[in-house]
Design a protein around this motif. Structure first.
Motif, PDB file in Angstrom:
ATOM      1  N   GLY A  13       0.806  -1.233   0.000  1.00 52.60           N
ATOM      2  CA  GLY A  13       0.000   0.000   0.000  1.00 52.60           C
ATOM      3  C   GLY A  13       0.830   1.271   0.000  1.00 52.60           C
ATOM      4  N   LYS A  14       2.088   1.171  -0.411  1.00 52.11           N
ATOM      5  CA  LYS A  14       2.976   2.349  -0.380  1.00 52.11           C
ATOM      6  C   LYS A  14       2.410   3.518  -1.192  1.00 52.11           C
ATOM      7  CE  LYS A  14       6.422   0.040  -2.219  1.00 52.11           C
ATOM      8  NZ  LYS A  14       6.029  -1.352  -2.348  1.00 52.11           N
ATOM      9  N   THR A  15       1.885   3.198  -2.372  1.00 52.55           N
ATOM     10  CA  THR A  15       1.402   4.271  -3.247  1.00 52.55           C
ATOM     11  C   THR A  15       0.134   4.909  -2.676  1.00 52.55           C
ATOM     12  OG1 THR A  15       2.353   3.145  -5.131  1.00 52.55           O
ATOM     13  CG2 THR A  15       0.723   4.831  -5.616  1.00 52.55           C
ATOM     14  N   LEU A  32       8.232   6.212  -7.115  1.00 52.23           N
ATOM     15  CA  LEU A  32       9.469   6.014  -7.877  1.00 52.23           C
ATOM     16  C   LEU A  32       9.233   5.299  -9.212  1.00 52.23           C
ATOM     17  CD1 LEU A  32      12.511   6.535  -7.920  1.00 52.23           C
ATOM     18  CD2 LEU A  32      12.845   4.387  -6.685  1.00 52.23           C
ATOM     19  N   ASP A  33       8.371   4.281  -9.207  1.00 53.69           N
ATOM     20  CA  ASP A  33       8.078   3.581 -10.476  1.00 53.69           C
ATOM     21  C   ASP A  33       7.471   4.542 -11.507  1.00 53.69           C
ATOM     22  OD1 ASP A  33       8.972   1.017  -9.837  1.00 53.69           O
ATOM     23  OD2 ASP A  33       7.066   0.470  -8.914  1.00 53.69           O
ATOM     24  N   TRP A  34       6.553   5.353 -11.046  1.00 52.96           N
ATOM     25  CA  TRP A  34       5.909   6.305 -11.972  1.00 52.96           C
ATOM     26  C   TRP A  34       6.929   7.318 -12.477  1.00 52.96           C
ATOM     27  CZ3 TRP A  34       0.875   7.765  -8.775  1.00 52.96           C
ATOM     28  CH2 TRP A  34       0.084   6.616  -8.647  1.00 52.96           C
ATOM     29  N   PHE A  56      17.213  -2.657 -14.870  1.00 57.34           N
ATOM     30  CA  PHE A  56      16.187  -1.895 -14.144  1.00 57.34           C
ATOM     31  C   PHE A  56      16.744  -1.363 -12.824  1.00 57.34           C
ATOM     32  CE2 PHE A  56      12.850  -1.789 -10.857  1.00 57.34           C
ATOM     33  CZ  PHE A  56      12.020  -0.800 -11.397  1.00 57.34           C
ATOM     34  N   ARG A  57      17.492  -2.204 -12.111  1.00 54.78           N
ATOM     35  CA  ARG A  57      18.007  -1.778 -10.788  1.00 54.78           C
ATOM     36  C   ARG A  57      18.982  -0.607 -10.915  1.00 54.78           C
ATOM     37  NH1 ARG A  57      13.950  -3.420  -7.875  1.00 54.78           N
ATOM     38  NH2 ARG A  57      13.577  -5.638  -8.105  1.00 54.78           N
ATOM     39  N   ASP A  58      19.794  -0.606 -11.986  1.00 52.15           N
ATOM     40  CA  ASP A  58      20.724   0.517 -12.202  1.00 52.15           C
ATOM     41  C   ASP A  58      19.955   1.812 -12.397  1.00 52.15           C
ATOM     42  OD1 ASP A  58      23.194  -0.654 -12.000  1.00 52.15           O
ATOM     43  OD2 ASP A  58      23.229  -1.300 -14.096  1.00 52.15           O
ATOM     44  N   GLY A  78       9.790   1.538  -4.991  1.00 51.20           N
ATOM     45  CA  GLY A  78       9.396   0.208  -5.440  1.00 51.20           C
ATOM     46  C   GLY A  78       9.756  -0.802  -4.357  1.00 51.20           C
ATOM     47  N   GLY A  79       9.129  -1.960  -4.402  1.00 52.63           N
ATOM     48  CA  GLY A  79       9.370  -2.965  -3.365  1.00 52.63           C
ATOM     49  C   GLY A  79      10.824  -3.403  -3.268  1.00 52.63           C
ATOM     50  N   GLY A  80      11.549  -3.357  -4.381  1.00 56.85           N
ATOM     51  CA  GLY A  80      12.939  -3.830  -4.365  1.00 56.85           C
ATOM     52  C   GLY A  80      13.948  -2.726  -4.099  1.00 56.85           C
ATOM     53  N   GLU A 118       0.822  -4.496 -13.433  1.00 53.56           N
ATOM     54  CA  GLU A 118       1.626  -5.625 -13.916  1.00 53.56           C
ATOM     55  C   GLU A 118       2.988  -5.604 -13.229  1.00 53.56           C
ATOM     56  OE1 GLU A 118       3.631  -7.278 -17.925  1.00 53.56           O
ATOM     57  OE2 GLU A 118       1.889  -5.974 -18.209  1.00 53.56           O
ATOM     58  N   ARG A 119       3.313  -6.709 -12.558  1.00 53.59           N
ATOM     59  CA  ARG A 119       4.573  -6.774 -11.821  1.00 53.59           C
ATOM     60  C   ARG A 119       5.400  -7.949 -12.340  1.00 53.59           C
ATOM     61  NH1 ARG A 119       0.756  -4.818  -7.579  1.00 53.59           N
ATOM     62  NH2 ARG A 119       1.745  -3.086  -6.504  1.00 53.59           N
ATOM     63  N   PRO A 120       6.503  -7.648 -13.040  1.00 55.21           N
ATOM     64  CA  PRO A 120       7.268  -8.703 -13.710  1.00 55.21           C
ATOM     65  C   PRO A 120       7.722  -9.838 -12.782  1.00 55.21           C
ATOM     66  CG  PRO A 120       8.153  -6.528 -14.242  1.00 55.21           C
ATOM     67  CD  PRO A 120       7.078  -6.304 -13.241  1.00 55.21           C
ATOM     68  N   GLN A 140      14.143 -12.501   2.739  1.00 54.37           N
ATOM     69  CA  GLN A 140      15.429 -11.935   2.287  1.00 54.37           C
ATOM     70  C   GLN A 140      15.424 -10.409   2.342  1.00 54.37           C
ATOM     71  OE1 GLN A 140      15.755 -13.439  -1.684  1.00 54.37           O
ATOM     72  NE2 GLN A 140      16.492 -15.442  -1.017  1.00 54.37           N
ATOM     73  N   ARG A 141      14.281  -9.823   2.074  1.00 57.61           N
ATOM     74  CA  ARG A 141      14.245  -8.362   1.964  1.00 57.61           C
ATOM     75  C   ARG A 141      14.060  -7.646   3.299  1.00 57.61           C
ATOM     76  NH1 ARG A 141      10.764  -6.758  -3.352  1.00 57.61           N
ATOM     77  NH2 ARG A 141      12.324  -7.378  -4.898  1.00 57.61           N
ATOM     78  N   GLU A 142      13.439  -8.340   4.252  1.00 60.10           N
ATOM     79  CA  GLU A 142      13.068  -7.629   5.471  1.00 60.10           C
ATOM     80  C   GLU A 142      14.242  -6.980   6.216  1.00 60.10           C
ATOM     81  OE1 GLU A 142      10.278  -9.392   8.399  1.00 60.10           O
ATOM     82  OE2 GLU A 142       9.169  -7.566   7.874  1.00 60.10           O
TER      83      GLU A 142
HETATM   84  C1  S3P Z   1       9.448  -4.515  -7.555  1.00 62.47           C
HETATM   85  C2  S3P Z   1       8.361  -3.765  -7.155  1.00 62.47           C
HETATM   86  C3  S3P Z   1       7.603  -2.891  -8.059  1.00 62.47           C
HETATM   87  C4  S3P Z   1       8.478  -2.421  -9.236  1.00 62.47           C
HETATM   88  C5  S3P Z   1       9.127  -3.601  -9.904  1.00 62.47           C
HETATM   89  C6  S3P Z   1       9.967  -4.455  -8.949  1.00 62.47           C
HETATM   90  C7  S3P Z   1      10.131  -5.370  -6.567  1.00 62.47           C
HETATM   91  O1  S3P Z   1       7.104  -1.766  -7.323  1.00 62.47           O
HETATM   92  O2  S3P Z   1       9.467  -1.535  -8.796  1.00 62.47           O
HETATM   93  O3  S3P Z   1       8.104  -4.385 -10.476  1.00 62.47           O
HETATM   94  O4  S3P Z   1      11.274  -5.795  -6.811  1.00 62.47           O
HETATM   95  O5  S3P Z   1       9.533  -5.638  -5.490  1.00 62.47           O
HETATM   96  P1  S3P Z   1       5.857  -1.861  -6.280  1.00 62.47           P
HETATM   97  O6  S3P Z   1       6.397  -2.280  -4.957  1.00 62.47           O
HETATM   98  O7  S3P Z   1       5.341  -0.462  -6.264  1.00 62.47           O
HETATM   99  O8  S3P Z   1       4.899  -2.835  -6.848  1.00 62.47           O
END
Ligand code: S3P
Length: 176
Positions: A13-15, A32-34, A56-58, A78-80, A118-120, A140-142
């Motif tokens: 729910g970040k957005t 950030l994604d937008w 994408f990460r770069d 973004g989540g990552g 859409e989330r790859p 891993q992310r926490e």
């Molecule tokens: C990602 C989360 C996405 C987006 C991309 C990768 C991630 O953002 O940056 O698809 O690695 O968790 P949201 O967290 O806004 O969905």
């Protein structure tokens, strides 16, 4: 000067929270994604398809450094984002607040199962595969997310009525 940066897993729910918080505090909202999509005229899934996750990460890192320097903003990452390079340390080094919106894997799976974005990273997964993937990657992310200056549990924020409660709790947490 205010700068509030929200981090957390996809579907936490970040957005939604970021947009409402910015409104409540009279700040400019950025996602950030937008921002990436606007700067490069490409959707995130297209960037993943063309450049791979590494590419994408770069790009995400570069854009984070651009947008996070702005003042009087709420920024939803973004989540990552916090989990690559020194991004989380960088965000914490800025003048402002970083907040982890913590959410239970079951709730995340529900949100992501219903979501239209859409989330790859989770495309094509069955509900069972999705929950399993969330559990593993959240584990891993926490440690990165938990470096945020504040942690707010949003697992119970499962409908729009509750967003006001979340915003109030968040404002208390950051003293605003
Ligand atoms: C990602 C989360 C996405 C987006 C991309 C990768 C991630 O953002 O940056 O698809 O690695 O968790 P949201 O967290 O806004 O969905």
């Amino acid at each position: 000067m205010q700068r509030i940066i929200l981090v957390g897993y996809m579907g936490s729910g970040k957005t939604t929270v970021g947009r409402q918080l910015a409104k409540a505090l009279g700040l400019q909202f950025y996602d950030l994604d937008w921002y990436i999509e606007m700067r490069f005229h490409k959707r995130v899934p297209e960037i993943f398809a063309e450049k791979g996750e590494e590419g994408f990460r770069d790009l995400e890192r570069r854009m984070l450094h651009e947008v996070a320097e702005f003042e009087n903003i709420v920024l939803s990452c973004g989540g990552g984002t916090p989990c690559f390079f020194d991004n989380m340390d960088y965000m914490n080094s800025l003048d402002g607040d970083t907040v982890y919106l913590r959410c239970d894997p079951k709730v995340l799976a529900q949100h992501l199962g219903m979501g239209r974005t859409e989330r790859p990273l989770i495309k094509g997964k069955s509900p069972q595969e999705l929950e399993q993937y969330i559990r593993e990657s959240l584990h891993q992310r926490e440690p990165f997310y938990l470096k945020a200056k504040h942690v707010l549990d949003v697992s119970l924020m499962d409908n729009y009525d509750k967003i006001n409660i979340t915003i109030d709790l968040l404002r208390k947490a950051i003293g605003q």
